[in-house]
Write an enzyme that holds these catalytic residues in place. Sequence first.
Site: not given
Length: 174
Positions: A137, A133-134
Amino acid sequence: MAIYKLIDNDNSILRVSLSGVSEDCDREKLQEDLIETMKNFKGLGLSANQCGIMERVFVMYSDFEKREAIACFNPKILDYSKEEVIMEEGCLSYPGLWLKVKRAHNILAEFEDVKGDKKTIPLRDVAARVFQHEMDHMEGTDFTKKVSKLRLDMAKKRMLKQRKKANRINDLHD
């Protein structure tokens, strides 16, 4: 220690793929402040760019039970398992929005620690999900791009409905 403000999810900073950590980055201070910010907003992970900082780094809990956090500078995913799992995910950039996202169950992650030493670690389950998920980003994308427009629209409607209900309950108590 500082607690950063989170930028709005429509900020163009979140759409930029980050190339690396700058030479003059104060890694210790950035790690400390990102961890404090993540804890303040009750997240499982937090990327620097969610706070408007254009450095390729994020923090996450490496041990959820012990609440031990790590900073991952210049992170990469070296390998993904074929096994994928669908789970609900949230994001600090989208408060109250929950989406069912398919991700690899296990990954092999590489990153630099706060001292610049390279680490390679296997991650599984929730830790693997948070790292992925990170990483999104870091690449200028987010979990809303992992689902269809229809599913995203339905989740946004559900979120708005829940907010309205919460506001009505709060109005009753005021």
